[in-house]
Design a protein around this motif. Structure first.
Motif, mmCIF file in Angstrom:
data_model
loop_
_atom_site.group_PDB
_atom_site.id
_atom_site.type_symbol
_atom_site.label_atom_id
_atom_site.label_comp_id
_atom_site.label_asym_id
_atom_site.label_seq_id
_atom_site.Cartn_x
_atom_site.Cartn_y
_atom_site.Cartn_z
ATOM 1 N N ASN A 1 91.013 -24.664 32.240
ATOM 2 C CA ASN A 1 92.373 -24.326 32.676
ATOM 3 C C ASN A 1 93.327 -25.271 31.965
ATOM 4 N N ASP A 2 93.873 -24.797 30.868
ATOM 5 C CA ASP A 2 94.641 -25.671 29.992
ATOM 6 C C ASP A 2 95.981 -25.034 29.656
ATOM 7 N N GLN A 3 96.831 -25.814 29.033
ATOM 8 C CA GLN A 3 98.136 -25.352 28.551
ATOM 9 C C GLN A 3 98.279 -25.759 27.097
ATOM 10 N N LEU A 4 98.760 -24.846 26.281
ATOM 11 C CA LEU A 4 98.920 -25.098 24.848
ATOM 12 C C LEU A 4 100.324 -24.688 24.435
ATOM 13 N N THR A 5 101.117 -25.651 24.005
ATOM 14 C CA THR A 5 102.465 -25.354 23.512
ATOM 15 C C THR A 5 102.430 -25.207 21.996
ATOM 16 N N LEU A 6 102.992 -24.121 21.517
ATOM 17 C CA LEU A 6 103.056 -23.819 20.091
ATOM 18 C C LEU A 6 104.496 -23.532 19.703
ATOM 19 N N GLU A 7 104.959 -24.176 18.651
ATOM 20 C CA GLU A 7 106.217 -23.787 18.018
ATOM 21 C C GLU A 7 105.924 -23.666 16.529
ATOM 22 N N TRP A 8 106.218 -22.506 15.982
ATOM 23 C CA TRP A 8 105.840 -22.226 14.601
ATOM 24 C C TRP A 8 106.878 -21.294 13.992
ATOM 25 N N SER A 9 106.742 -21.067 12.696
ATOM 26 C CA SER A 9 107.674 -20.151 12.038
ATOM 27 C C SER A 9 107.019 -19.493 10.843
ATOM 28 N N GLY A 10 107.156 -18.194 10.785
ATOM 29 C CA GLY A 10 106.904 -17.515 9.533
ATOM 30 C C GLY A 10 108.008 -17.886 8.564
ATOM 31 N N VAL A 11 107.671 -17.964 7.294
ATOM 32 C CA VAL A 11 108.642 -18.362 6.274
ATOM 33 C C VAL A 11 108.462 -17.443 5.073
ATOM 34 N N ALA B 1 108.025 -11.139 10.864
ATOM 35 C CA ALA B 1 106.741 -10.434 10.874
ATOM 36 C C ALA B 1 105.593 -11.407 10.650
ATOM 37 N N LEU B 2 105.804 -12.393 9.788
ATOM 38 C CA LEU B 2 104.781 -13.406 9.553
ATOM 39 C C LEU B 2 104.592 -14.296 10.782
ATOM 40 N N SER B 3 105.672 -14.569 11.517
ATOM 41 C CA SER B 3 105.545 -15.313 12.774
ATOM 42 C C SER B 3 104.671 -14.550 13.757
ATOM 43 N N ASP B 4 104.892 -13.240 13.848
ATOM 44 C CA ASP B 4 104.070 -12.408 14.731
ATOM 45 C C ASP B 4 102.606 -12.430 14.305
ATOM 46 N N GLU B 5 102.377 -12.352 13.008
ATOM 47 C CA GLU B 5 101.005 -12.360 12.508
ATOM 48 C C GLU B 5 100.327 -13.695 12.778
ATOM 49 N N ALA B 6 101.091 -14.770 12.739
ATOM 50 C CA ALA B 6 100.534 -16.087 13.056
ATOM 51 C C ALA B 6 100.095 -16.148 14.514
ATOM 52 N N LEU B 7 100.901 -15.604 15.423
ATOM 53 C CA LEU B 7 100.512 -15.587 16.832
ATOM 54 C C LEU B 7 99.285 -14.707 17.038
ATOM 55 N N ASP B 8 99.254 -13.568 16.365
ATOM 56 C CA ASP B 8 98.080 -12.692 16.455
ATOM 57 C C ASP B 8 96.811 -13.433 16.036
ATOM 58 N N ALA B 9 96.907 -14.246 14.987
ATOM 59 C CA ALA B 9 95.744 -14.983 14.496
ATOM 60 C C ALA B 9 95.317 -16.080 15.462
ATOM 61 N N ALA B 10 96.270 -16.633 16.196
ATOM 62 C CA ALA B 10 95.972 -17.751 17.090
ATOM 63 C C ALA B 10 95.343 -17.310 18.400
ATOM 64 N N LEU B 11 95.789 -16.210 18.952
ATOM 65 C CA LEU B 11 95.411 -15.842 20.318
ATOM 66 C C LEU B 11 93.899 -15.762 20.548
ATOM 67 N N PRO B 12 93.104 -15.172 19.644
ATOM 68 C CA PRO B 12 91.654 -15.133 19.909
ATOM 69 C C PRO B 12 91.006 -16.511 19.987
ATOM 70 N N LEU B 13 91.650 -17.523 19.457
ATOM 71 C CA LEU B 13 91.095 -18.877 19.414
ATOM 72 C C LEU B 13 91.544 -19.735 20.594
ATOM 73 N N ILE B 14 92.510 -19.223 21.365
ATOM 74 C CA ILE B 14 93.034 -20.003 22.495
ATOM 75 C C ILE B 14 92.205 -19.670 23.723
#
Length: 383
Positions: free
Chosen positions: A231-241, A166-179
């Protein structure tokens, strides 16, 4: 004590370890992996960067040998009662203290297992342990015994993994508006880690991966930041913990519009992950999961652009990596079984066109199909 599980949970884990020790005819086992100590006792520290050892005897008794800086840490975070301290001083050899402890525990001449394969025992300290124990008893490599016990998650552990997801999902939610065009990698990274910490989570066992433009083809963290282009590409690998339990995710997010090559690579990644899901079931092996991924990549003519592993077990881990064993790679005979938490990542890096694409999430295995722990879908994200 600051325990994250009921005492009965730790007792059950100890009993599982004792059964394994008896089967391997071990009178004692020397644990150096912080993950092993945490799983078995709750002991939570980064003090494993120095010499420390948890001695577990076949009678179930446990004794921790550590430094003074971790004495109160062990008392506060673990179920341990027997904690000894070796003293920092010039030219100290704590392996001598360990040998003396083993002697005091009546283990002279005993068959003793040593957990060698861990970041918690450097080659330098491992040699010193061997020097002290070579005439002390019968020494056996016990690497992986606790690691394999940790592979199968209890209901309480599964709840930790679900919260981490759930924290991983929340991290992606926080990132998307900034990408977006002009978005700063540093701000994106801060938002993601901030969401995890604000949600009651922990720091990850390794850094989040963030890289755009040509750096999107990297699958390791590196220092340095840039801002996203139109027109860019952003690779993200992250983890909720959560309470050290990890549930990683991986995505390549695009700004502006998807190129034809991006779409081709994404279609392959999604097809491969869907096939992996169909294979991640009891009766199959970790090697079968890798092969399912590899066949799809071959069908899309992407074999030279894929990696030689496509995921691994995850759970409670400490730096320097949240990766756990076993891994999805060719020929791995480890069977898929219920109650594993497994991260599957489809990674395609086309260096010829400098095009990146990744897609990954964590699953809970069941008696049938695996359960994705993320609520996010598998659609290509274009901002």
């Amino acid at each position: 004590m600051a325990l994250h599980f009921e005492r009965s949970e730790y007792d059950a884990r100890r009993d599982r370890l004792l059964i394994e020790m008896a089967a391997k005819k071990l009178d004692a086992i020397l644990l150096f992996a912080q993950e092993s100590m945490y799983w078995l006792t709750g002991y939570d520290t980064f003090g494993y960067c120095f010499f420390q050892c948890l001695v577990v005897k076949l009678d179930g008794s446990m004794t921790l040998l550590t430094r003074s800086a971790d004495l109160r840490q062990a008392r506060h975070t673990s179920i341990l009662d027997n904690i000894l301290v070796w003293t920092d001083r010039d030219n100290v050899n704590p392996a001598i203290d360990l040998r003396n402890l083993l002697n005091d525990l009546g283990l002279l001449g005993a068959r003793i297992g040593v957990e060698y394969d861990t970041h918690g025992l450097t080659a330098y300290n491992g040699r010193r342990v061997d020097e002290q124990l070579q005439t002390f008893g019968q020494i056996a490599d016990a690497s992986g015994i606790v690691g394999r016990l940790r592979l199968f998650k209890s209901p309480a552990e599964i709840r930790k993994a679900e919260r981490a997801a759930a924290l991983s999902d929340e991290a992606l939610d926080a990132a998307l508006p900034l990408i977006v065009q002009g978005g700063d990698e540093g701000a994106i990274l801060a938002a993601m880690q901030g969401a995890v910490l604000a949600g009651g989570g922990d720091y990850p066992a390794n850094e989040f991966i963030v890289g755009s433009g040509p750096d999107a083809l990297l699958v390791r963290y590196k220092s340095g930041r840039r801002k996203l282009s139109k027109n860019d590409q952003l690779t993200l690998e992250w983890s909720g913990v959560f309470h050290r339990y990890h549930a990683p995710m991986m995505r390549t997010v695009l700004t502006g519009k998807a190129s034809k090559r991006h779409q081709e690579l994404f279609d392959a990644a999604r097809d491969a992950l869907v096939m992996v899901e169909k294979t991640m079931v009891p009766g199959k092996t970790f090697g079968d999961v890798f092969d399912a991924h590899a066949r799809v990549m071959e069908a899309h003519e992407l074999t030279r652009h894929r990696l030689n592993a496509c995921g691994y077990s995850v759970g409670a881990r400490f730096s320097p990596s949240w990766m756990d064993m076993p891994m999805f790679y060719q020929g791995n005979p480890e069977p898929i079984a219920p109650d594993m938490t497994l991260f599957a990542h489809m990674i395609i890096m086309d260096s010829e066109t400098e095009t990146a694409m990744t897609l990954g999430r964590t699953y809970l295995t069941t008696e049938s199909a695996p359960k994705p722990l993320s609520r996010h879908d598998l659609d290509l994200i274009v901002q």
